[in-house]
Design an enzyme around this catalytic site. Structure first.
Site, short mmCIF file in Angstrom:
data_model
loop_
_atom_site.label_atom_id
_atom_site.label_comp_id
_atom_site.label_asym_id
_atom_site.label_seq_id
_atom_site.Cartn_x
_atom_site.Cartn_y
_atom_site.Cartn_z
N HIS A 1 0.82 -1.21 0.00
CA HIS A 1 0.00 0.00 0.00
C HIS A 1 0.85 1.26 0.00
O HIS A 1 2.05 1.24 0.31
CB HIS A 1 -0.93 0.01 1.22
CG HIS A 1 -0.18 0.01 2.52
ND1 HIS A 1 0.43 1.14 3.03
CD2 HIS A 1 0.07 -0.98 3.41
CE1 HIS A 1 1.01 0.86 4.18
NE2 HIS A 1 0.81 -0.43 4.43
N GLU B 1 -2.13 -7.31 7.77
CA GLU B 1 -0.76 -7.18 8.24
C GLU B 1 -0.57 -7.99 9.52
O GLU B 1 -1.53 -8.36 10.21
CB GLU B 1 -0.44 -5.70 8.48
CG GLU B 1 0.98 -5.41 8.97
CD GLU B 1 2.10 -5.91 8.05
OE1 GLU B 1 2.16 -7.13 7.80
OE2 GLU B 1 2.91 -5.07 7.61
#
Length: 250
Positions: free
Chosen positions: A69, A140
């Site tokens: 990202h 994550e």
């Protein structure tokens, strides 16, 4: 026997016409052969083909594109960002938009994204939100008690701490993360073509290590910038997984 000039000329013309007729036949045969070749089936992945010398099955090795990202406020400050759902910065959004041109011609059959906003927004701004599948296994690493802390602050609390060795209290161990990456890789390898993943730094490092059949902890040797593109694939065959591109930045 004496040959007149007229006889010699006629003989030469006869030889010339024979030679020319032979050349025309060769050109015609070559043209017909080329026309037959153009009607043969072309090679497409997994399509059975029949050639004059028997059936052939074509195959093309697919690849997996990894996108970390774009920039967030915590990537700027170096804080561990696991499950905290923070947005991209303005620069992070710009990074995501630049991915459109880079990824547009790669022809993905499947797109997966982490459910966290920073990954989903990167996916959206890159132009792949429509049809993308949200995959919780791409979340994550859960940093537990170390969420929001810098590495230097964690080491003050726990000297010698290393994420890939020690994991995180009230969060995930390396083994927990490896289990998730194994599920990701299994899904990816069941797809029919190229696959695109939008996710996070540490989860993608472990995905890569396991793709290469290395222990998950070897992901610690890999570095990923925000907005970067990496590609996993194969060398000569599916028994030779390889990194084809790593950490290409906008």
């Amino acid at each position: 026997m004496r040959v007149t000039r007229e006889q010699a000329t006629a003989h030469c013309e006869k030889i010339f016409h024979r030679f020319w007729d032979h050349q025309l036949r060769r050109v015609k045969e070559q043209a017909e052969s080329a026309s037959r070749d153009q009607t043969r089936p072309t090679r497409h992945s997994g399509v059975p083909m029949v050639w004059n010398d028997g059936p052939v099955t074509a195959s093309v090795l697919s690849f997996v594109c990894l996108v970390r990202h774009g920039e967030t406020p915590w990537t700027l400050t170096g804080q561990h960002t696991g499950r905290t759902d923070i947005p991209l910065t303005a620069r992070g959004e710009d990074q995501a938009r630049t991915l459109t041109a880079r990824l547009h011609d790669m022809h993905f059959t499947d797109v997966f994204t982490s459910p966290l906003e920073r990954a989903r927004r990167t996916c959206e701004l890159a132009g792949f939100a429509i049809g993308a599948t949200i995959d919780p296994d791409l979340l994550e690493w859960n940093y537990g008690d170390y969420e929001g802390l810098r590495t230097s602050e964690i080491v003050d609390i726990r000297p010698g701490w290393r994420l890939f060795n020690d994991g995180c209290p009230n969060g995930e161990s390396l083994e927990d993360v490896v289990l998730r990456t194994e599920r990701v890789i299994t899904r990816v390898r069941q797809c029919s073509g190229n696959v695109l993943l939008f996710a996070h730094r540490d989860i993608l490092r472990v995905v890569t290590a396991r793709w290469l059949d290395l222990p998950g902890r070897e992901g610690r040797r890999l570095y990923l910038d925000t907005g970067s593109v990496s590609i996993l694939g194969y060398d000569h065959g599916q028994n030779e997984p390889a990194i084809r591109l790593w950490n290409e930045c906008p």
